[in-house]
Design a protein around this motif. Structure first.
Motif, PDB file in Angstrom:
ATOM      1  N   ALA A 116       0.829  -1.204   0.000  1.00  0.00           N
ATOM      2  CA  ALA A 116       0.000   0.000   0.000  1.00  0.00           C
ATOM      3  C   ALA A 116       0.866   1.259   0.000  1.00  0.00           C
ATOM      4  N   ALA A 117       1.934   1.251   0.794  1.00  0.00           N
ATOM      5  CA  ALA A 117       2.831   2.410   0.835  1.00  0.00           C
ATOM      6  C   ALA A 117       3.495   2.620  -0.523  1.00  0.00           C
ATOM      7  N   ARG A 118       3.917   1.533  -1.153  1.00  0.00           N
ATOM      8  CA  ARG A 118       4.508   1.642  -2.494  1.00  0.00           C
ATOM      9  C   ARG A 118       3.515   2.242  -3.477  1.00  0.00           C
ATOM     10  N   ASN A 119       2.272   1.775  -3.419  1.00  0.00           N
ATOM     11  CA  ASN A 119       1.259   2.309  -4.316  1.00  0.00           C
ATOM     12  C   ASN A 119       0.982   3.778  -4.047  1.00  0.00           C
ATOM     13  N   ALA A 120       1.006   4.147  -2.769  1.00  0.00           N
ATOM     14  CA  ALA A 120       0.804   5.560  -2.428  1.00  0.00           C
ATOM     15  C   ALA A 120       1.894   6.432  -3.024  1.00  0.00           C
ATOM     16  N   VAL A 121       3.131   5.966  -2.952  1.00  0.00           N
ATOM     17  CA  VAL A 121       4.252   6.720  -3.504  1.00  0.00           C
ATOM     18  C   VAL A 121       4.112   6.853  -5.023  1.00  0.00           C
ATOM     19  N   GLY A 122       3.796   5.758  -5.689  1.00  0.00           N
ATOM     20  CA  GLY A 122       3.673   5.792  -7.142  1.00  0.00           C
ATOM     21  C   GLY A 122       2.512   6.640  -7.617  1.00  0.00           C
ATOM     22  N   TYR A 123       1.351   6.479  -7.007  1.00  0.00           N
ATOM     23  CA  TYR A 123       0.186   7.260  -7.421  1.00  0.00           C
ATOM     24  C   TYR A 123       0.353   8.738  -7.070  1.00  0.00           C
ATOM     25  N   LEU A 124       1.029   9.021  -5.965  1.00  0.00           N
ATOM     26  CA  LEU A 124       1.305  10.420  -5.636  1.00  0.00           C
ATOM     27  C   LEU A 124       2.217  11.035  -6.685  1.00  0.00           C
ATOM     28  N   GLY A 125       3.198  10.260  -7.142  1.00  0.00           N
ATOM     29  CA  GLY A 125       4.055  10.743  -8.216  1.00  0.00           C
ATOM     30  C   GLY A 125       3.261  11.055  -9.467  1.00  0.00           C
ATOM     31  N   PRO A 163       3.960  -7.105 -16.123  1.00  0.00           N
ATOM     32  CA  PRO A 163       5.141  -6.373 -15.626  1.00  0.00           C
ATOM     33  C   PRO A 163       4.889  -4.885 -15.419  1.00  0.00           C
ATOM     34  N   TRP A 164       4.083  -4.277 -16.285  1.00  0.00           N
ATOM     35  CA  TRP A 164       3.835  -2.834 -16.181  1.00  0.00           C
ATOM     36  C   TRP A 164       2.819  -2.481 -15.096  1.00  0.00           C
ATOM     37  N   ALA A 177       8.636  -1.553  -6.928  1.00  0.00           N
ATOM     38  CA  ALA A 177       9.134  -0.513  -6.030  1.00  0.00           C
ATOM     39  C   ALA A 177       9.940   0.537  -6.792  1.00  0.00           C
ATOM     40  N   VAL A 178      10.752   0.083  -7.736  1.00  0.00           N
ATOM     41  CA  VAL A 178      11.548   1.016  -8.544  1.00  0.00           C
ATOM     42  C   VAL A 178      10.632   1.888  -9.396  1.00  0.00           C
ATOM     43  N   ALA A 179       9.607   1.287  -9.986  1.00  0.00           N
ATOM     44  CA  ALA A 179       8.671   2.054 -10.817  1.00  0.00           C
ATOM     45  C   ALA A 179       7.967   3.135  -9.992  1.00  0.00           C
ATOM     46  N   ALA A 180       7.499   2.775  -8.787  1.00  0.00           N
ATOM     47  CA  ALA A 180       6.825   3.747  -7.931  1.00  0.00           C
ATOM     48  C   ALA A 180       7.778   4.871  -7.515  1.00  0.00           C
ATOM     49  N   ALA A 181       9.013   4.507  -7.168  1.00  0.00           N
ATOM     50  CA  ALA A 181       9.993   5.515  -6.763  1.00  0.00           C
ATOM     51  C   ALA A 181      10.326   6.463  -7.914  1.00  0.00           C
ATOM     52  N   LEU A 182      10.463   5.921  -9.108  1.00  0.00           N
ATOM     53  CA  LEU A 182      10.768   6.760 -10.275  1.00  0.00           C
ATOM     54  C   LEU A 182       9.619   7.718 -10.579  1.00  0.00           C
ATOM     55  N   LEU A 183       8.392   7.237 -10.458  1.00  0.00           N
ATOM     56  CA  LEU A 183       7.247   8.107 -10.684  1.00  0.00           C
ATOM     57  C   LEU A 183       7.231   9.257  -9.682  1.00  0.00           C
ATOM     58  N   TRP A 184       7.539   8.940  -8.430  1.00  0.00           N
ATOM     59  CA  TRP A 184       7.553  10.004  -7.425  1.00  0.00           C
ATOM     60  C   TRP A 184       8.675  11.003  -7.694  1.00  0.00           C
ATOM     61  N   LEU A 185       9.841  10.510  -8.061  1.00  0.00           N
ATOM     62  CA  LEU A 185      10.968  11.407  -8.322  1.00  0.00           C
ATOM     63  C   LEU A 185      10.676  12.331  -9.500  1.00  0.00           C
ATOM     64  N   VAL A 186      10.100  11.781 -10.557  1.00  0.00           N
ATOM     65  CA  VAL A 186       9.745  12.609 -11.714  1.00  0.00           C
ATOM     66  C   VAL A 186       8.684  13.639 -11.320  1.00  0.00           C
ATOM     67  N   GLY A 187       7.665  13.182 -10.593  1.00  0.00           N
ATOM     68  CA  GLY A 187       6.622  14.098 -10.158  1.00  0.00           C
ATOM     69  C   GLY A 187       7.151  15.179  -9.245  1.00  0.00           C
ATOM     70  N   ALA A 188       8.042  14.819  -8.320  1.00  0.00           N
ATOM     71  CA  ALA A 188       8.608  15.798  -7.403  1.00  0.00           C
ATOM     72  C   ALA A 188       9.462  16.820  -8.149  1.00  0.00           C
ATOM     73  N   ALA A 189      10.223  16.360  -9.126  1.00  0.00           N
ATOM     74  CA  ALA A 189      11.051  17.278  -9.911  1.00  0.00           C
ATOM     75  C   ALA A 189      10.183  18.272 -10.671  1.00  0.00           C
TER      76      ALA A 189
END
Length: 205
Positions: A116-125, A163-164, A177-189
């Motif tokens: 759930a936390a991973r999904n929150a990070v990705g969707y927030l991104g 996979p996607w 986890a990597v996909a969610a983190a990348l989405l957040w980083l792009v969104g934050a930038a």
């Protein structure tokens, strides 16, 4: 402190956090209930816990606070807004992850909460990307745009996630986890480098 409070209020952050918390409390009650995935292509028996779907709501609510309707005033502010925006991004991330952990109090498993936390990070991104591209009023577009295909097309014939479809993967999935983190980083930038005025123009289109 007064400046930080004013900054948060101008973006409706207290209201958004309150609404997201209410959703999280309700989701915690039904955290372990599973929702069947309506896969369109194959006859599969795949379901997802409510706790792993609820982060979509947190992301949409929180991402809508990224830009201010008082952009002109902020442009003339004596204090640098970039620092406040950076702090806000971290606050939104912390809130999303904390709300995702709330089902622990209702007996949800650690694996479920991690997913759930991973999904929150990705969707927030995705929400931050939407807020920057379309304006905060339409921040929900990318998260829902990803959520729909994930539920309808995200499961393969062998009853495993595509996979996607990172939001359907188990908590131990490194690629998700990597996909969610990348989405957040792009969104934050995008959110950190964009201006509230730019968002207003996007909202007017």
């Amino acid at each position: 402190m007064n400046a930080a409070v004013a900054f948060a209020r101008s973006r409706g952050l207290p209201v958004a956090v309150g609404c997201a918390t209410a959703v999280a409390v309700v989701a915690s009650v039904f955290a372990s209930r599973r929702v069947a995935v309506p896969e369109f292509r194959y006859l599969v028996d795949f379901s997802v816990p409510v706790a792993e779907l609820a982060p979509l709501a947190y992301a949409v609510l929180l991402a809508g606070t990224l830009f201010s309707p008082m952009a002109e005033l902020e442009r003339t502010s004596a204090q640098p807004m970039r620092r406040h925006r950076a702090v806000q991004l971290l606050v939104l991330l912390g809130c999303a992850v904390a709300l995702s952990a709330l089902p622990l109090l209702a007996g949800a498993s650690g694996e479920m909460v991690l997913a759930a936390a991973r999904n929150a990070v990705g969707y927030l991104g995705l929400g931050m990307i939407g807020a920057r591209l379309f304006g905060s009023g339409l921040a929900w577009l990318p998260p829902l745009g990803m959520f729909g295909p994930t539920l309808l097309l995200g499961v393969r014939f062998d009853n495993t996630p595509e996979p996607w479809a990172w939001a359907l993967h188990p908590a131990a999935s490194t690629s998700a986890a990597v996909a969610a983190a990348l989405l957040w980083l792009v969104g934050a930038a995008l959110a950190a480098t964009g201006s509230p005025r730019g968002a207003e123009r996007a909202e007017q289109r």
